[in-house]
Write a protein that holds these residues in place. Structure first.
Motif, short mmCIF file in Angstrom:
data_model
loop_
_atom_site.label_atom_id
_atom_site.label_comp_id
_atom_site.label_asym_id
_atom_site.label_seq_id
_atom_site.Cartn_x
_atom_site.Cartn_y
_atom_site.Cartn_z
N THR A 7 0.84 -1.20 0.00
CA THR A 7 0.00 0.00 0.00
C THR A 7 0.87 1.25 0.00
OG1 THR A 7 -1.69 -1.20 1.23
CG2 THR A 7 -1.85 1.20 1.23
N PHE A 8 1.93 1.24 0.80
CA PHE A 8 2.85 2.37 0.84
C PHE A 8 3.49 2.60 -0.52
CE2 PHE A 8 6.99 4.34 1.72
CZ PHE A 8 6.59 5.42 2.48
N TYR A 9 3.90 1.53 -1.17
CA TYR A 9 4.51 1.62 -2.51
C TYR A 9 3.51 2.18 -3.52
CZ TYR A 9 6.63 0.27 -6.91
OH TYR A 9 7.14 0.28 -8.18
N TYR A 10 2.26 1.70 -3.46
CA TYR A 10 1.23 2.17 -4.38
C TYR A 10 0.98 3.66 -4.21
CZ TYR A 10 -3.36 2.78 -6.53
OH TYR A 10 -4.39 3.24 -7.30
N VAL A 11 0.92 4.11 -2.96
CA VAL A 11 0.69 5.53 -2.70
C VAL A 11 1.92 6.34 -3.11
CG1 VAL A 11 0.34 7.23 -0.86
CG2 VAL A 11 -1.02 5.15 -0.90
N ALA A 12 3.12 5.82 -2.84
CA ALA A 12 4.36 6.55 -3.13
C ALA A 12 4.60 6.68 -4.64
CB ALA A 12 5.54 5.86 -2.47
N CYS A 13 4.07 5.75 -5.43
CA CYS A 13 4.26 5.81 -6.89
C CYS A 13 3.54 7.01 -7.50
CB CYS A 13 3.77 4.53 -7.55
SG CYS A 13 4.90 3.16 -7.31
N GLY A 14 2.57 7.55 -6.82
CA GLY A 14 1.87 8.73 -7.29
C GLY A 14 0.84 8.45 -8.35
N LYS A 15 0.34 7.24 -8.43
CA LYS A 15 -0.67 6.91 -9.43
C LYS A 15 -2.04 7.46 -9.04
CE LYS A 15 1.78 2.86 -10.99
NZ LYS A 15 1.84 1.43 -11.08
N ASP A 16 -2.26 7.67 -7.75
CA ASP A 16 -3.53 8.19 -7.27
C ASP A 16 -3.24 9.41 -6.40
OD1 ASP A 16 -6.12 8.61 -6.49
OD2 ASP A 16 -6.38 6.67 -5.50
N LEU A 17 -3.34 10.60 -6.98
CA LEU A 17 -2.97 11.83 -6.29
C LEU A 17 -3.87 12.09 -5.08
CD1 LEU A 17 -1.19 14.34 -6.23
CD2 LEU A 17 -2.90 15.48 -7.66
N LYS A 18 -5.16 11.78 -5.19
CA LYS A 18 -6.08 12.01 -4.08
C LYS A 18 -5.71 11.15 -2.88
CE LYS A 18 -10.98 11.86 -2.94
NZ LYS A 18 -12.32 11.48 -3.40
N LYS A 19 -5.43 9.88 -3.11
CA LYS A 19 -5.04 8.99 -2.01
C LYS A 19 -3.71 9.43 -1.41
CE LYS A 19 -6.18 4.69 -1.88
NZ LYS A 19 -6.33 3.26 -2.11
N PHE A 20 -2.78 9.87 -2.27
CA PHE A 20 -1.48 10.34 -1.81
C PHE A 20 -1.64 11.52 -0.86
CE2 PHE A 20 2.00 13.40 -2.46
CZ PHE A 20 3.06 12.65 -1.97
N LEU A 21 -2.45 12.50 -1.25
CA LEU A 21 -2.67 13.68 -0.41
C LEU A 21 -3.41 13.33 0.87
CD1 LEU A 21 -3.52 16.32 -3.15
CD2 LEU A 21 -1.39 16.05 -1.88
N MET A 22 -4.34 12.37 0.80
CA MET A 22 -5.06 11.95 2.00
C MET A 22 -4.13 11.27 2.99
SD MET A 22 -8.75 10.69 0.46
CE MET A 22 -8.94 9.51 1.75
N VAL A 23 -3.23 10.43 2.49
CA VAL A 23 -2.27 9.74 3.38
C VAL A 23 -1.32 10.75 4.01
CG1 VAL A 23 -0.33 8.13 3.39
CG2 VAL A 23 -2.43 7.52 2.22
N ILE A 24 -0.83 11.71 3.21
CA ILE A 24 0.06 12.74 3.75
C ILE A 24 -0.65 13.55 4.84
CG2 ILE A 24 1.28 14.89 3.17
CD1 ILE A 24 2.73 12.43 2.18
N ALA A 25 -1.90 13.96 4.58
CA ALA A 25 -2.66 14.73 5.56
C ALA A 25 -2.92 13.91 6.82
CB ALA A 25 -3.97 15.21 4.95
#
Length: 185
Positions: free
Chosen positions: A147-165
């Motif tokens: 999951t971390f790799y999927y978010v870190a790849c940047g394929k889903d910007l919304k999920k990336f920003l939600m995880v960072i927040a």
């Protein structure tokens, strides 16, 4: 319509609603709704969602005495660790010292009062148990890393920003409390 007729009709309706009508005992009341409406559109009760059984009873405070005892015990442990500055390793060592001292005195004191010493059962932990736990932990860690790799790849910007927040909010909350206080809460 007189007041007497109105009150008789109301009494009749109440009598019918309670299901004690002399006309038909098989008839259900008019206001009966066979389907329960759960809050937030759930399909089952909170008790069923928590798995039912004893653990759900404790969480939902259905067994007040047991829930209160657990709450009091956890509060005392939290007070020991946080307010008094007690540490987990120190607590475990002191507990084991106390346990060993009581066992030693009990076994050696039994001969003075002409009693047989207590028999402690031998404990053997099976290897299969630890292998299955290790496999479960390994699977969960691999899922988290994927999951971390999927978010870190940047394929889903919304999920990336939600995880960072979410991580940022968690870090702010973590800076306000100690780890044990967060677990207690």
């Amino acid at each position: 319509m007189s007041e007497v007729d109105g009150s008789e009709r109301i009494n009749e309706k109440i009598h019918e609603y309670r299901g004690s009508s002399s006309d038909s005992d098989d008839e259900k009341p008019l206001f009966h709704n066979s389907r329960k409406k759960w809050l937030f559109g759930r399909k089952e009760s909170v008790h069923a969602l928590l798995g039912g059984g004893k653990s759900a009873d404790i969480i939902l405070w259905r067994n007040m005495q047991l829930s209160g005892s657990i709450f009091a015990g956890v509060t005392v442990i939290w007070l020991l660790f946080v307010w008094m500055g007690y540490h987990l390793l120190t607590f475990i060592c002191h507990f084991l010292i106390l346990l060993l001292a009581i066992s030693f005195l009990w076994i050696n004191g039994a001969s003075f009062v002409n009693r047989s010493p207590p028999k402690f059962p031998e404990v053997f932990l099976p290897e299969d148990l630890f292998l299955s736990i290790a496999q479960s932990v390994r699977y969960e860690i691999n899922e988290a890393l994927a999951t971390f790799y999927y978010v870190a790849c940047g394929k889903d910007l919304k999920k990336f920003l939600m995880v960072i927040a979410g991580l940022w909010v968690l870090s702010v909350i973590g800076s306000l409390f100690s780890f044990l206080t967060l677990i207690y809460i």
